[in-house]
Design a protein around this motif. Structure first.
Motif, PDB file in Angstrom:
ATOM      1  N   UNK A 187     -49.743  14.968 -35.132  1.00  0.00           N
ATOM      2  CA  UNK A 187     -49.024  14.585 -34.070  1.00  0.00           C
ATOM      3  C   UNK A 187     -49.270  15.630 -33.130  1.00  0.00           C
ATOM      4  N   UNK A 188     -49.858  15.518 -31.966  1.00  0.00           N
ATOM      5  CA  UNK A 188     -50.117  16.479 -30.670  1.00  0.00           C
ATOM      6  C   UNK A 188     -49.360  17.460 -30.455  1.00  0.00           C
ATOM      7  N   UNK A 189     -49.786  18.737 -29.797  1.00  0.00           N
ATOM      8  CA  UNK A 189     -48.878  19.607 -29.451  1.00  0.00           C
ATOM      9  C   UNK A 189     -47.855  19.164 -28.639  1.00  0.00           C
ATOM     10  N   UNK A 192     -55.838  10.432 -22.185  1.00  0.00           N
ATOM     11  CA  UNK A 192     -54.741   9.913 -23.083  1.00  0.00           C
ATOM     12  C   UNK A 192     -54.864   8.583 -23.050  1.00  0.00           C
ATOM     13  N   UNK A 193     -55.369   7.719 -22.201  1.00  0.00           N
ATOM     14  CA  UNK A 193     -55.677   6.277 -22.064  1.00  0.00           C
ATOM     15  C   UNK A 193     -56.412   5.929 -23.303  1.00  0.00           C
ATOM     16  N   UNK A 194     -57.607   6.683 -23.381  1.00  0.00           N
ATOM     17  CA  UNK A 194     -58.483   6.506 -24.410  1.00  0.00           C
ATOM     18  C   UNK A 194     -58.163   6.706 -25.838  1.00  0.00           C
ATOM     19  N   UNK A 195     -57.082   7.543 -26.080  1.00  0.00           N
ATOM     20  CA  UNK A 195     -56.610   7.780 -27.258  1.00  0.00           C
ATOM     21  C   UNK A 195     -54.988   7.112 -27.481  1.00  0.00           C
ATOM     22  N   UNK A 196     -54.846   6.221 -26.588  1.00  0.00           N
ATOM     23  CA  UNK A 196     -53.800   5.474 -26.570  1.00  0.00           C
ATOM     24  C   UNK A 196     -52.431   6.363 -26.761  1.00  0.00           C
ATOM     25  N   UNK A 197     -52.318   7.215 -26.089  1.00  0.00           N
ATOM     26  CA  UNK A 197     -51.057   7.907 -25.978  1.00  0.00           C
ATOM     27  C   UNK A 197     -50.436   8.231 -24.623  1.00  0.00           C
ATOM     28  N   UNK A 198     -49.158   7.997 -24.802  1.00  0.00           N
ATOM     29  CA  UNK A 198     -48.171   8.076 -23.534  1.00  0.00           C
ATOM     30  C   UNK A 198     -48.405   9.812 -22.805  1.00  0.00           C
ATOM     31  N   UNK A 199     -48.437   9.543 -21.451  1.00  0.00           N
ATOM     32  CA  UNK A 199     -48.800  10.974 -20.857  1.00  0.00           C
ATOM     33  C   UNK A 199     -47.452  11.520 -20.535  1.00  0.00           C
ATOM     34  N   UNK A 200     -46.977  12.526 -21.050  1.00  0.00           N
ATOM     35  CA  UNK A 200     -45.918  13.297 -20.984  1.00  0.00           C
ATOM     36  C   UNK A 200     -45.900  14.286 -19.666  1.00  0.00           C
ATOM     37  N   UNK A 208     -56.162  16.631  -8.245  1.00  0.00           N
ATOM     38  CA  UNK A 208     -56.439  15.370  -8.554  1.00  0.00           C
ATOM     39  C   UNK A 208     -57.564  14.682  -9.589  1.00  0.00           C
ATOM     40  N   UNK A 209     -58.732  15.541  -9.633  1.00  0.00           N
ATOM     41  CA  UNK A 209     -59.692  15.130 -10.304  1.00  0.00           C
ATOM     42  C   UNK A 209     -59.054  15.426 -11.880  1.00  0.00           C
ATOM     43  N   UNK A 210     -58.515  16.791 -12.147  1.00  0.00           N
ATOM     44  CA  UNK A 210     -58.223  17.104 -13.478  1.00  0.00           C
ATOM     45  C   UNK A 210     -57.117  16.099 -13.674  1.00  0.00           C
ATOM     46  N   UNK A 211     -56.196  15.586 -13.047  1.00  0.00           N
ATOM     47  CA  UNK A 211     -55.194  14.506 -13.489  1.00  0.00           C
ATOM     48  C   UNK A 211     -55.938  13.150 -13.957  1.00  0.00           C
ATOM     49  N   UNK A 212     -56.808  12.999 -13.140  1.00  0.00           N
ATOM     50  CA  UNK A 212     -57.603  11.718 -13.344  1.00  0.00           C
ATOM     51  C   UNK A 212     -57.972  11.847 -14.676  1.00  0.00           C
ATOM     52  N   UNK A 213     -58.884  12.695 -14.877  1.00  0.00           N
ATOM     53  CA  UNK A 213     -59.534  13.344 -16.365  1.00  0.00           C
ATOM     54  C   UNK A 213     -58.731  12.975 -17.251  1.00  0.00           C
ATOM     55  N   UNK A 214     -57.378  13.686 -17.096  1.00  0.00           N
ATOM     56  CA  UNK A 214     -56.394  13.698 -18.106  1.00  0.00           C
ATOM     57  C   UNK A 214     -55.908  12.558 -18.704  1.00  0.00           C
ATOM     58  N   UNK A 215     -55.685  11.489 -17.536  1.00  0.00           N
ATOM     59  CA  UNK A 215     -54.919  10.511 -17.735  1.00  0.00           C
ATOM     60  C   UNK A 215     -55.828   9.489 -18.669  1.00  0.00           C
ATOM     61  N   UNK A 216     -57.212   9.511 -18.077  1.00  0.00           N
ATOM     62  CA  UNK A 216     -58.225   8.760 -19.004  1.00  0.00           C
ATOM     63  C   UNK A 216     -58.301   9.150 -20.345  1.00  0.00           C
TER      64      UNK A 216
END
Lengths: 415, 415
Positions: free
Chosen positions: B190-192, A106-114, A96-104
């Motif tokens: 474009x990201x990986x 991507x959000x900061x870079x305004x990119x969708x999370x694949x 969970x902590x990794x997922x939370x960091x990861x989402x944040x």
């Protein structure tokens, strides 16, 4: 006292086909050494399950600690994580902590999370997760049969963050480390075999747990003493005695008493003397300035450089005379002296290095073969010129010239 | 068809404690790959008899060819030769051609020949001697149980000479090599994971013997296709089909269709267009010029650079206005634009890159954190500025800026 032994395993076809130079291992070797861990083997293998498992088995037989980098990116060529999961048992679960960091991130870079990004938060449930504050793939700490395995991403910036924040502190609290000491003397102007001849008796008299190594490096020779000892205080005293003896025998050729890049050595002297410097570079194309400015804080003593690759630039920005270039050529004592004089004025500095040479593969002549380099170093009304003849290829001739130019200014400053 | 497998063993404590970065292995991996040999493992071990023998045993079990570098210098820390002599049997004998070359080398340098230098001409009588035209320690070729072992000095320039003149040709005449093909597409912007998502179907449809790898590199992403095949013509055709498909799907983000450094890519475009270029560098301290001039022949399109590390130099040599520096600061769109305009005039070139940024660790602020970089690229009356925000340490921020600046000029040139 038992040495704490480590192996480094790097994973990735790009290392084996030479598309990437492995700088991670050297950095890790330094940090582990400083902490008292002896790296005894480094192994690089490809993105191949069998090869990875064989390496894990082998290194676990030999070392206490096995550090693994690479193969944790989001794309399909990365197979490390499933292999580790199989090797250490357990199943992949979401951290969970990794997922939370990861989402944040991507959000900061305004990119969708694949989906494949989310998968980076999956870790084997047999691993202790080490948070990666600099990227998306976490570090993973495993233990098996009394051996420690740590897997980290191969991106140097992320690996370094994990090593400093997590891996080294955890290892230090886990093992009682012996004291590993290195002390390096840098010398200049005398070949390896002649230095060895001069200090033969010193070397033969060294105690068994202190080793001396000769490391030629861009026209310099580094002499490294290494001691392994359980006891810090006596080891340090003994090392000091040995190093002092070494230094006193080589005082006439010593450059520095620490293993520092020449840019750092030169910077220290300039700071101490309160002088400013600059460069006028032809054949090195900015690489001397590049090395000097790679030192943080170099703006306190370095003002800039004129890279005069074209003769036109030598004339326009450095005031080199057309007649000088015609009569003596761009690679000549006269030209390099005028470049230095011009740079002193143009950059308004206390001292300069100026270089002009033929790096190859083309441009050499019988009189001035590839590797011919003129260097000027000095200050107002006091410029010294030297002729150097390197015998290498373009890249190495350039590297040699960069170090030689800084060394010439160092010598001038220490006169 | 069987793959020809190789292992590389590098010997030296300096590699394990991180005093030296191993660049030899990457270079050797490239050359062997081009020749059709697959490097499957690289192992670094210390100056230790047992460790060397263990590595020889292990790699001989796995590979057809074992290449060994390092540990052949004239001083006492080098133990490789006696170990090899013991491992392959035989006794040390004097190699006359090596001794003659060695004497000539010392004579040319007007140095006396020491006993330890003469010892470099000793070789095990079980070895085929490979002449080293670039240094004193010869290469040695051994065969044992059907496996080939080659020992070379660790000095990169000497190792390269031996590989090109001796080792590769001998291996080629010895083995029937399969065709190993690599083709790399470089992309930008474009990201990986997003690229992977876009070409998912392409990747799934690749034949089993063609592999795709994702290699992020300084803000660029390299996509490498690798095929292993016994038959050259069909392999090349198949690779072309795959590569064309890849390129057509990524045309909008493609930078280059070969794995070349950005300095080479930019140089090709400048040559093609018949334009000259220069740089005005603050935070990169000459490293952009350094990369451009590391390309042989770059004097045809590169005239020079003003490294304006100090504000004073920005004003004096580039004509940046004091009011601009005061009002907007050195790291600003306005300053970097004036630097570019000044460099166009001072260097008398058709186009320039100018950079100013905060590389760290110090100098950041809330408004302009470490990693903030302004880049200007363009020609007279047509300069484009871009803001970049890197999130790394000083060294990596600098490397990223160097590549980004060249990429911005490339984009401007290809408009």
């Amino acid at each position: 006292m038992e040495k704490i032994l480590a192996s480094i395993i790097t994973i990735g076809d790009e290392l084996l086909i030479g598309q990437t130079v492995d700088t991670n291992s050297a950095w890790m070797g330094q940090k582990l050494n400083d902490a008292g861990v002896w790296v005894q083997r480094r192994v690089a293998v490809g993105d191949d399950k069998e090869a990875i498992i064989r390496a894990l088995d082998e290194e676990a037989r030999l070392s206490h600690i096995i550090l693994i980098t690479g193969g944790l990116g989001p794309t399909a060529d990365d197979i490390t994580k499933p292999v580790l999961c199989g090797y250490f048992g357990g199943k992949l679960v979401q951290d969970e902590p990794t997922l939370t960091r990861l989402m944040a991130l991507f959000e900061a870079r305004k990119l969708p999370v694949l989906e494949r990004n989310v998968a980076q938060a999956l870790v084997p449930d047999t691993a202790t997760v080490l948070p990666n504050m600099r990227g998306t793939a976490p570090g993973m700490w495993f233990e098996k049969d009394g051996k420690i395995f740590v897997s980290m991403p191969g991106v140097p910036f992320e690996m370094k963050g994990l090593m400093e924040a997590e891996v080294i502190p955890r290892l230090q609290s886990r093992f009682t480390m012996p004291t590993l000491l290195h002390h390096t003397l840098i010398t200049t102007g005398m070949g390896e075999s002649f230095v060895a001849e001069r200090i033969k008796d010193f070397e033969n008299a060294l105690p068994g747990h202190i080793k001396l190594a000769y490391l030629p490096s861009y026209g310099l020779l580094k002499l490294r003493l290494t001691s392994v000892s359980p006891e810090k205080t006596s080891a340090a005293a003994e090392m000091k005695t040995a190093f002092d003896a070494l230094r006193s025998q080589l005082a006439d050729i010593a450059v520095a008493e620490e293993d520092l890049p020449m840019g750092v050595i030169l910077g220290k002297i300039l700071l101490e003397k309160g002088l400013t410097a600059g460069t006028a570079e032809s054949c090195t194309g900015g690489k001397i300035a590049g090395q000097i400015t790679s030192v943080a804080g170099s703006s306190r003593y370095f003002k800039g450089s004129v890279v005069s690759y074209a003769n036109e630039t030598k004339m326009n920005l450095l005031g080199v005379k057309a007649t000088t270039l015609e009569q003596y050529g761009a690679v000549s004592e006269q030209t390099v002296r005028e470049m230095a004089e011009g740079a002193l004025k143009a950059l308004n500095v206390d001292c300069v290095m100026a270089v002009s040479g033929i790096m190859g593969p083309d441009g050499g002549s019988e009189e001035k073969p590839v590797g011919t380099v003129w260097i000027a170093a000095g200050g107002k009304d006091n410029i010294r010129t030297t002729l150097h003849r390197f015998r290498y290829d373009r890249a190495r001739n350039t590297d040699m010239t960069v170090v030689a130019a800084m060394n010439e200014l160092r010598k001038w400053l220490e006169l």
